[in-house]
Enzyme design. Structure first.
Site, mmCIF file in Angstrom:
data_model
loop_
_atom_site.group_PDB
_atom_site.id
_atom_site.type_symbol
_atom_site.label_atom_id
_atom_site.label_comp_id
_atom_site.label_asym_id
_atom_site.label_seq_id
_atom_site.Cartn_x
_atom_site.Cartn_y
_atom_site.Cartn_z
ATOM 1 N N LYS A 132 39.396 34.074 49.241
ATOM 2 C CA LYS A 132 40.207 34.376 48.068
ATOM 3 C C LYS A 132 40.752 35.794 48.197
ATOM 4 O O LYS A 132 40.048 36.694 48.681
ATOM 5 C CB LYS A 132 39.352 34.228 46.809
ATOM 6 C CG LYS A 132 40.097 34.342 45.485
ATOM 7 C CD LYS A 132 39.116 34.093 44.338
ATOM 8 C CE LYS A 132 39.769 34.203 42.982
ATOM 9 N NZ LYS A 132 38.794 33.964 41.885
ATOM 10 N N SER A 152 35.673 29.837 37.465
ATOM 11 C CA SER A 152 36.772 30.074 38.409
ATOM 12 C C SER A 152 36.602 29.387 39.754
ATOM 13 O O SER A 152 37.567 29.245 40.506
ATOM 14 C CB SER A 152 36.953 31.575 38.634
ATOM 15 O OG SER A 152 37.480 32.190 37.480
ATOM 16 N N SER A 207 40.171 30.555 38.541
ATOM 17 C CA SER A 207 41.164 31.321 39.264
ATOM 18 C C SER A 207 41.138 31.120 40.781
ATOM 19 O O SER A 207 42.071 31.507 41.478
ATOM 20 C CB SER A 207 40.977 32.811 38.968
ATOM 21 O OG SER A 207 39.712 33.275 39.437
#
Length: 244
Positions: free
Chosen positions: A89, A194, A170
């Site tokens: 990420k 997330s 996310s």
């Protein structure tokens, strides 16, 4: 070697880390072929899925180095993730040629002092950092009105199974990339849903370790009370996260 031929010789799609390591041992697959396949799939699918922000320009050379080590070192002497590509990420820092921006142009070109703690461990375990996965910008703290899976650098992330479906976030790019077979395993971060939410939405397995079990050093933070680095992989689940 073409990506099609590589996939025909060994079924890379949906393969687990154990499957890939066994293929390495049986000389059915090399790290170079594996990285080449994933780069080919990113080139082919990412313009639609927007699951990856950028790729590591040194990924193929690192794969070649891993293959050389596999040829000269004794069986069983290599670390557990040796030659395995992993996406991170884009809020997880890497001290290399890639950016760490949380999906925002505000941090583009910034230089981090060192690898994040989890990245150090991954490199020690032999993993190849394939690139940076997209995310909901600033881990969904840019705006309460921004759509899930959108960031300025990566655009709107799309669920590979239903492009119109909400990819959630996310860690949307981490889940999208695994679901779309752009990589076998990816790292994400979670404060509140997330990792788990996009994994569920994109039909993959997501694990959020207990807060404090994985290092958050070098990870763009939200809150020390809830932030945790975890991972996403396809079924059947088998990566236990001990390398983090």
């Amino acid at each position: 070697m073409s990506t099609d031929r590589s996939d025909d010789e060994f079924p890379i799609r949906e393969a687990t880390i154990n499957d890939l390591q066994l293929a390495f041992k049986q000389n059915k697959l090399t790290s170079w072929q594996l990285v080449e396949f994933y780069l080919g799939e990113i080139h082919r699918l990412n313009p639609v899925l927007n699951g990856v922000i950028e790729v590591n320009p040194d990924a193929l050379s690192q794969a070649d180095e891993a293959d050389c080590e596999r040829r000269v070192k004794a069986p069983g002497s290599l670390p557990g993730l040796h030659g395995i590509p992993i996406l991170l990420k884009d809020n997880i820092a890497t001290k290399d040629k890639m950016n760490t921006t949380a999906g925002s142009y505000a941090l583009l070109g910034s230089v981090v002092p060192r690898d994040a703690g989890v990245v150090t461990k991954l490199r020690e375990a032999g993993a190849i950092i394939l690139g940076k996965a997209s995310l909901s910008e600033w881990a969904n703290f840019r705006s309460s009105n921004a759509p899930n899976g959108f960031c300025a650098r990566g655009g709107q992330g799309k669920n590979p199974y239903v492009l119109s479906a909400d990819p959630w976030g996310s860690s949307s790019g981490s889940a999208i990339s695994v679901a779309g077979n752009l990589v076998a395993v990816s790292l994400g971060t979670e404060t509140d849903g997330s990792i788990l939410s996009p994994s569920s939405s994109n039909s993959v397995v997501g694990i959020k370790p207990t807060v404090g079990l994985t290092s958050r050093a070098g990870v763009i933070p939200l809150t020390p009370r809830q932030d945790s680095v975890g991972y996403v992989e396809p079924l059947p689940y088998q990566f236990d996260g001990c390398y983090l």
